[in-house]
Design a protein around this motif. Structure first.
Motif, PDB file in Angstrom:
ATOM      1  N   ALA A  11      39.110   2.093  35.434  1.00 45.44           N
ATOM      2  CA  ALA A  11      39.141   3.836  35.977  1.00 45.44           C
ATOM      3  C   ALA A  11      39.720   3.766  37.492  1.00 45.44           C
ATOM      4  CB  ALA A  11      37.991   3.620  36.133  1.00 45.44           C
ATOM      5  N   GLY A  12      39.627   2.670  38.353  1.00 47.46           N
ATOM      6  CA  GLY A  12      40.309   2.800  39.455  1.00 47.46           C
ATOM      7  C   GLY A  12      41.267   3.146  40.023  1.00 47.46           C
ATOM      8  N   PHE A  13      42.210   2.620  39.081  1.00 45.55           N
ATOM      9  CA  PHE A  13      43.694   3.200  39.230  1.00 45.55           C
ATOM     10  C   PHE A  13      43.578   5.454  39.184  1.00 45.55           C
ATOM     11  CE2 PHE A  13      46.923   0.200  36.984  1.00 45.55           C
ATOM     12  CZ  PHE A  13      46.396  -0.949  37.955  1.00 45.55           C
ATOM     13  N   THR A  14      42.818   6.080  38.370  1.00 45.08           N
ATOM     14  CA  THR A  14      42.757   6.446  38.076  1.00 45.08           C
ATOM     15  C   THR A  14      42.272   7.646  39.223  1.00 45.08           C
ATOM     16  OG1 THR A  14      42.306   7.076  36.195  1.00 45.08           O
ATOM     17  CG2 THR A  14      41.526   9.096  36.848  1.00 45.08           C
ATOM     18  N   CYS A  15      41.343   6.738  40.193  1.00 46.74           N
ATOM     19  CA  CYS A  15      41.014   7.297  41.301  1.00 46.74           C
ATOM     20  C   CYS A  15      41.545   6.899  42.909  1.00 46.74           C
ATOM     21  CB  CYS A  15      39.648   6.468  41.871  1.00 46.74           C
ATOM     22  SG  CYS A  15      38.099   6.876  40.918  1.00 46.74           S
ATOM     23  N   GLN A  16      42.763   6.014  42.850  1.00 43.65           N
ATOM     24  CA  GLN A  16      43.346   6.088  44.202  1.00 43.65           C
ATOM     25  C   GLN A  16      44.193   6.937  43.445  1.00 43.65           C
ATOM     26  OE1 GLN A  16      45.452   1.809  44.131  1.00 43.65           O
ATOM     27  NE2 GLN A  16      43.940   0.988  43.351  1.00 43.65           N
ATOM     28  N   GLU A  17      44.814   6.741  42.317  1.00 41.20           N
ATOM     29  CA  GLU A  17      46.703   7.995  42.245  1.00 41.20           C
ATOM     30  C   GLU A  17      45.409   9.949  42.549  1.00 41.20           C
ATOM     31  OE1 GLU A  17      48.159   6.120  38.561  1.00 41.20           O
ATOM     32  OE2 GLU A  17      46.480   7.278  38.370  1.00 41.20           O
ATOM     33  N   ALA A  43      43.438  12.003  38.468  1.00 42.42           N
ATOM     34  CA  ALA A  43      42.127  12.839  38.232  1.00 42.42           C
ATOM     35  C   ALA A  43      41.816  14.349  38.608  1.00 42.42           C
ATOM     36  CB  ALA A  43      40.849  12.581  37.938  1.00 42.42           C
ATOM     37  N   VAL A  44      43.242  14.789  38.928  1.00 41.65           N
ATOM     38  CA  VAL A  44      43.330  16.079  39.733  1.00 41.65           C
ATOM     39  C   VAL A  44      44.017  17.000  39.320  1.00 41.65           C
ATOM     40  CG1 VAL A  44      45.741  17.602  41.199  1.00 41.65           C
ATOM     41  CG2 VAL A  44      45.061  14.397  41.648  1.00 41.65           C
ATOM     42  N   ALA A  45      44.149  16.459  37.611  1.00 38.81           N
ATOM     43  CA  ALA A  45      44.819  18.267  37.265  1.00 38.81           C
ATOM     44  C   ALA A  45      42.907  18.252  36.914  1.00 38.81           C
ATOM     45  CB  ALA A  45      44.989  17.417  35.736  1.00 38.81           C
ATOM     46  N   MET A  46      42.364  17.503  37.004  1.00 38.10           N
ATOM     47  CA  MET A  46      40.914  18.101  36.263  1.00 38.10           C
ATOM     48  C   MET A  46      39.400  18.754  37.790  1.00 38.10           C
ATOM     49  SD  MET A  46      40.466  18.210  33.103  1.00 38.10           S
ATOM     50  CE  MET A  46      38.461  18.240  33.142  1.00 38.10           C
ATOM     51  N   THR A  47      40.671  18.218  38.566  1.00 36.19           N
ATOM     52  CA  THR A  47      39.146  18.008  40.703  1.00 36.19           C
ATOM     53  C   THR A  47      39.649  19.183  41.348  1.00 36.19           C
ATOM     54  OG1 THR A  47      40.045  16.046  41.313  1.00 36.19           O
ATOM     55  CG2 THR A  47      38.815  15.833  40.321  1.00 36.19           C
TER      56      THR A  47
END
Length: 336
Positions: free
Chosen positions: A207-213, A242-246
């Motif tokens: 999950a951390g990679f998604t946050c970092q990106e 997660a930019v596409a979702m946020t």
């Protein structure tokens, strides 16, 4: 046939493929990296004195064996790969001179590897990002002397991605006309420890990679990097987190929060900046291309697999990809 010829004729181009090089073992001094095995023959990969990645086979795998890589690429329908540094060896927090030495050894070695397999492989350089001036110089050397295609580095380093001190790296990449490929690494390998919650169940990777990106894109857009460097090409791994979702919340912040620059306050400006970025499609979602196209534009998507990594699909078959992904990769990699 040179790298550009191989790239020109490829129908499937994989932009998310890491490399581990035997020549770099111990190249960062006490920081490693080091390969080893436990008494039961389980392999490990060590950084410094404390971090070990257990159970991942590098030796004799596509990560280190080029013939094995080429064989698996053929089986998977991949015509061409752009190799990027192993995220465990970004070494952005070690002393600058150690990092500079490591990056030079890495880049010389990967240049030799792709030079001997130029019809199938290209590569991104490793950069010592704790010293932006040195990183800029190494990028020039890697592109002009070693014929590498750009550079790959981490989301986390002593300076934030939007820090003006980083502009020298961005300026160099824009002047050379080459992309920068940004990918996370687990926090705490050679620098400050991350959130302790992420230490359980490998959540720093899962999950951390998604946050970092996601944070990286926020830093680049809110921090004005793309506005300061109009010709800069940046590609973010794993679909941009997660930019596409946020993106709705991120766009609302750009329009309404007091810290947001005036240039992002008009409706649509934040979304337009997202379409300046490139992302790879390695998100494992059946409608990934459709989802990412809405956010970044179909013309800014490139194919990615994390080739031979733990999260690569078990039955990777790249034959049925839409052809525009390869065309996009050629556009991203073409020096402008």
């Amino acid at each position: 046939m040179n790298q550009q010829e191989g790239l020109k004729h490829a129908s499937v181009i994989d932009m998310h493929a890491h490399i581990v090089l035997a020549e770099t073992m111990g190249a960062a001094g006490d920081y490693g990296p080091f390969l080893g095995k436990y008494p039961d023959n389980t392999p490990y990969f060590q950084i410094g004195k404390t971090y070990r990645l257990n159970g991942v086979k590098y030796e004799g795998s596509p990560f280190m064996d080029v013939d094995c890589r080429l064989e698996k690429m053929a089986e998977s329908g991949i015509d061409y790969q752009v190799l990027s540094p192993n995220p465990l060896t970004y070494f952005h927090f070690i002393p600058a001179q150690e990092a500079i030495r490591f990056c030079r050894i890495h880049n010389d070695a990967v240049a030799r590897l792709v030079g001997n397999n130029s019809q199938k492989l290209g590569a991104f350089a490793a950069l010592p990002m704790q010293d932006p001036k040195a990183a800029s110089e190494e990028l020039k050397r890697a592109v002009n002397e070693l014929n590498l295609m750009g550079a790959g580095f981490g989301t986390d380093m002593p300076l934030r991605l939007h820090d003006p001190a980083m502009d020298i790296v961005y300026e160099t990449a824009a002047e050379l006309g080459v992309p920068l490929y940004i990918h996370p690494s687990p926090a705490g390998i050679d620098g400050p420890e991350g959130d302790p919650v992420l230490r359980h169940f490998e959540l720093d990777i899962v999950a951390g990679f998604t946050c970092q990106e996601t944070l990286a894109i926020g830093s680049l857009v809110y921090g004005g990097v793309l506005e300061r460097h109009e010709n800069l090409k940046i590609c973010i791994s794993h679909g941009g987190g997660a930019v596409a979702m946020t993106r709705y919340r991120m766009a609302q912040a750009a329009r309404k929060r007091p810290w947001s620059p005036a240039s992002l306050r008009e409706t649509g400006n934040f979304e337009a900046m997202l379409k300046r970025l490139w992302v790879d499609t390695h998100i494992g979602h059946p409608k990934g291309i459709e989802l990412l196209s809405e956010t970044f534009g179909a013309d800014h998507l490139v194919y990615g697999t994390n080739f031979a990594g733990w999260d690569m699909p078990d039955n990777l078959d790249s034959h049925a990809l839409p052809g525009f992904l390869a065309d996009n990769a050629r556009k991203l990699l073409c020096r402008t």
